[in-house]
Design a protein around this motif. Structure first.
Motif, short mmCIF file in Angstrom:
data_model
loop_
_atom_site.label_atom_id
_atom_site.label_comp_id
_atom_site.label_asym_id
_atom_site.label_seq_id
_atom_site.Cartn_x
_atom_site.Cartn_y
_atom_site.Cartn_z
N THR A 201 8.68 29.31 10.23
CA THR A 201 10.32 30.00 10.32
C THR A 201 11.00 30.05 8.89
O THR A 201 9.65 29.81 8.42
N HIS A 202 12.28 29.74 8.60
CA HIS A 202 12.86 29.94 7.73
C HIS A 202 11.93 30.83 6.91
O HIS A 202 12.18 31.22 5.54
N ALA A 203 11.44 32.28 7.50
CA ALA A 203 11.36 33.35 7.12
C ALA A 203 11.73 33.92 6.10
O ALA A 203 13.40 34.40 6.93
N ASP A 204 12.49 34.70 5.15
CA ASP A 204 13.35 35.02 4.43
C ASP A 204 13.43 36.30 4.20
O ASP A 204 14.62 37.21 3.85
N GLY A 205 12.20 37.15 4.47
CA GLY A 205 12.85 38.59 5.11
C GLY A 205 11.12 38.78 6.44
O GLY A 205 10.62 37.86 7.12
N PRO A 206 10.80 40.18 5.64
CA PRO A 206 9.60 40.07 6.98
C PRO A 206 8.13 39.62 6.10
O PRO A 206 8.31 39.03 5.30
N TYR A 207 7.47 38.73 6.47
CA TYR A 207 6.12 38.47 6.19
C TYR A 207 4.52 39.16 7.00
O TYR A 207 4.83 39.72 8.38
#
Length: 75
Positions: free
Chosen positions: A16-22
């Motif tokens: 959760t809360h990923a601001d882009g690709p991870y």
């Protein structure tokens, strides 16, 4: 979040809360990467195969701006 934990065969990682690709990395006790896969913020649930793994591992999730870790027990 890794569910189930402890796990047998697979685990689902909720990012959760990923601001882009991870990138998800599973690290052994020596810090070596034993599994790695990528994800996108629109897809927070990731199924990870744990085939061939047993013991305690660190799950590391890295984005362009942050990093989080958690422990995973594989039976």
């Amino acid at each position: 979040i890794a569910l189930p934990n402890p796990a047998i065969g697979f685990t689902e990682l909720l990012v959760t809360h990923a601001d882009g690709p991870y990138v998800i990395q599973i690290l052994n006790s020596n810090g070596s990467i034993v599994k790695q896969q990528s994800g996108l913020p629109g897809n927070p649930t990731n199924l990870v195969s744990l085939y061939g793994l047993r013991g305690v591992y660190t799950i590391k999730v890295t984005t362009a701006t942050s990093m989080a870790t958690t422990k995973l027990v594989v039976l």
